[in-house]
Design an enzyme around this catalytic site. Structure first.
Site: not given
Length: 655
Positions: A114, A153, A305, A353-354, A356
């Protein structure tokens, strides 16, 4: 100008990033049911949805988002609608390689992660504007829309050719002529003089150390280019919906943005915050970011967040112990947050990010994480009418400036142990442990409202900032300044004497003979404490009212700390307990008092408006003495004289 209060309306916004495109549509109804049970009233949609919204160049697939917007509105859940421009679709980089950033080595940053966009790419900016325009036109009048969330971000750098061309344009606007640039950059050193603008480039990989002012200007340029990307999208949505506030989410204390300048361009200031649950100072780390964000917002702000459980990007990723999520969330509210949100609603089953956490973890609704999320939602609903819009007042300001950080972080610095963020944390920690509520401020801000101003380190100070600090002391303020401050001007040119003469006169210093940086773990003994990180060979001018000397070694008998009137200078970093005691003594002399005296270890007290927040960061119950009767808004009980807080317990007291 729209503001956060237009959205909250005496509610604390509660929810987080919702990425339903990762799930079959039959899951959406269950999500809404669980959200309502947890009292979620706000979700952010579309942050990473560009490939779904624009599957091929110019195509649009809004049907799924239409259904989601309607679904949220029917459920009474507001939508913070994001522009998806933080993660361009793969087709963009494939068709337009000019949209991909390059690093210092000239290597391309490819899609597959990303933030793979060049802030300077005209092609990227054109596509970003087009998708933003269509989102604003389609959803600007939708009743679910409460706020715009631009990108995510902002954190990309680019050393490529298009960025280099934009860098030259930026430098022309700043300096006007090559002669002025050569003077500012000190290019007489190492035969670096430029005779043609085409010779100027981004500070790419070099054989040895790069020109520090070129690097400083590149950091300024990067912040400005990212800000251009933000304001371009902001202006589009603002044209369609002038009544809807706009934000973007900062990363905490990130080096790539001048957040003071960015905050001036936002209707609402937001931040992402992820302290390590295993860090004994995690609460102080959170408090620092919360204080800084509140100061940038000049009032209530958004916690955009946080993690309901573990993250997945540390070496070892620990879950939050029972009660810690609630404690840290309420700490944010105590320090000015009017929104408590997470990444993300439902924990992903695939992708990077599984692991997270989400508000609904892999354990599902019966898991501890979701059950604690439900409890927190009920707590926030109880206190919201009493806290929303409330101000946090502080008698102490800590000064911080990104340009000074950038300049001091150069390759050729005297010590890598004296990093700006570490010093900032050390000084804020001392004030936090002394129970002194602090704001942050830019060195050119109006400081007259503060009894005490603290400067952990500002290596670079402009003439305006120097005049502001000396004027503050002349006006009756108390100033405490750390080492290596006022060394350089705005071009990173060392000022005569190694410290600006105005500061030397202010502190009673005749000559700064040498800087004596300390090795990691090395100390400089002083009268009453040990100094760390740094020491200096100072010759006083005889006007100081108080000194604390070094004891032994090369600096024996020379001043480690000087006070002249209301101005203090620390040429070393006292060990933590000594720094806390010294700053507490100075604050008391300046009339800045703790929120409560005699607090047990690990208990934090913050006043927000008429409310007193008590937060127990320890794992054992503690009893706190309080003045007079109060009503605890979380439990509905009345307490008089004292209150017991359980492990990670919180009380929100109203007198």
């Amino acid at each position: 100008m729209p503001r956060l209060g237009d959205v909250t309306r005496e509610r604390i916004l509660y929810g987080g990033d919702y990425n339903p495109e990762q799930w079959p549509e039959e899951t959406w109804q269950e999500d809404v049911r669980l959200m309502r049970e947890a009292r979620v009233n706000s979700v952010t949609l579309g942050v990473f949805s560009w490939a779904r919204l624009e599957p091929r160049p110019g195509e649009r697939d809004f049907g799924w988002l239409d259904r989601l917007m309607d679904l949220m509105h029917e459920a009474g859940i507001g939508v913070v609608l994001a522009t998806p421009t933080a993660s361009p679709p793969p087709w963009m980089g494939h068709l337009h390689p000019d949209t991909l950033p390059r690093d210092e080595q000239g290597r391309t940053e490819w899609w597959g992660g990303r933030q793979h966009f060049s802030h300077s790419s005209a092609t990227y900016r054109r596509y970003a504007a087009a998708i933003t325009e269509d989102l604003a036109a389609r959803y600007g009048t939708h009743p679910a829309l409460t706020m715009w969330h631009i990108n995510n971000e902002y954190c990309t750098y680019d050393w490529g050719d298009e960025a280099a061309a934009r860098f030259r344009d930026w430098l022309r606007d700043l300096y006007g002529t090559l002669d002025a640039l050569n003077t500012a950059w000190g290019t007489a050193f190492w035969s670096q003089g430029y005779g043609d603008w085409a010779e100027v480039h981004t500070p790419r990989h070099a054989h040895y150390m790069k020109n520090p002012t070129q690097v400083l200007d590149f950091r300024r340029f990067t912040s400005d280019m990212l800000l251009e990307c933000y304001t371009a999208e902001r202006d589009i949505v603002r044209r369609h919906t002038p009544h809807v506030p706009v934000t973007t989410n900062f990363m905490p204390l990130w080096a790539g943005q001048d957040a003071w300048r960015w905050a001036e361009e936002e209707d609402v200031v937001s931040v992402d915050l992820y302290p390590d649950p295993r860090d004994p100072l995690g609460a102080q780390s959170g408090a620092l970011v919360q204080d800084m964000t509140r100061s940038q917002a000049r009032g209530p702000w958004v916690l955009m967040e946080q993690a309901a459980g573990p993250v997945n990007w540390r070496g070892v990723n620990h879950p939050k112990p029972r009660g810690l999520n609630r404690l840290w969330s309420l700490q944010a509210v105590a320090r000015g947050a009017d929104a408590v949100c997470y990444f993300q609603w439902r924990q992903s089953r695939q992708g990077a990010e599984k692991f997270h956490s989400g508000m609904v973890s892999h354990a599902g609704p019966q898991g501890r994480t979701y059950q604690e999320v439900k409890q927190l939602g009920a707590d926030l609903a109880r206190i919201a009418p009493h806290v929303c819009g409330g101000q946090v007042t502080a008698d102490v300001a800590v000064l911080h400036d990104w340009h000074s950080w950038w300049a001091g972080d150069q390759e050729g610095r005297l010590s890598r142990e004296a990093g700006h963020p570490d010093l900032l944390r050390s000084w804020h920690r001392a004030l936090w442990q002394a129970h002194l509520t602090t704001d942050f401020a830019h060195p050119e801000h109006d400081l007259s409202a503060y009894r005490l101003v603290v400067v952990p380190q500002l290596y670079l100070l402009t003439d305006a900032a120097l005049a502001n600090l000396t004027g503050y002391v002349r006006g009756g303020g108390t100033l405490v300044c750390g080492f290596l401050t006022g060394v350089a001007d705005q071009d990173d040119r060392v000022r005569p004497g190694g410290m600006d003469v105005r500061l030397r006169e202010l502190f009673g210093i005749r000559t700064l003979h040498e800087w004596w940086p300390l090795e990691a773990g090395e100390t400089a003994e002083c009268e009453g404490f040990s100094g760390t990180v740094w020491s200096e060979e100072l010759e006083p001018d005889g006007t100081a009212d108080e000194t604390i000397p070094y004891k032994g070694g090369e600096l024996d008998g020379l001043p480690a700390v000087l006070r002249k009137g209301r101005a203090w200078y620390l040429s070393t970093l006292p060990e933590p307990e000594a720094l806390r005691e010294l700053l507490a003594r100075i604050a008391a002399g300046a009339g800045a008092r703790p929120v409560l005296d005699g607090l047990p270890e690990g208990v934090e007290a913050v006043r927000r408006g008429e409310l007193l927040f008590l937060l127990n960061h320890g794992r054992r119950p503690v009893t706190v003495e309080i003045p007079g009767p109060h009503r605890d808004l979380l439990t509905g009980t009345t307490v008089t004289g004292r209150i017991t807080l359980g492990r990670h317990g919180v009380a929100v007291l109203r007198s």
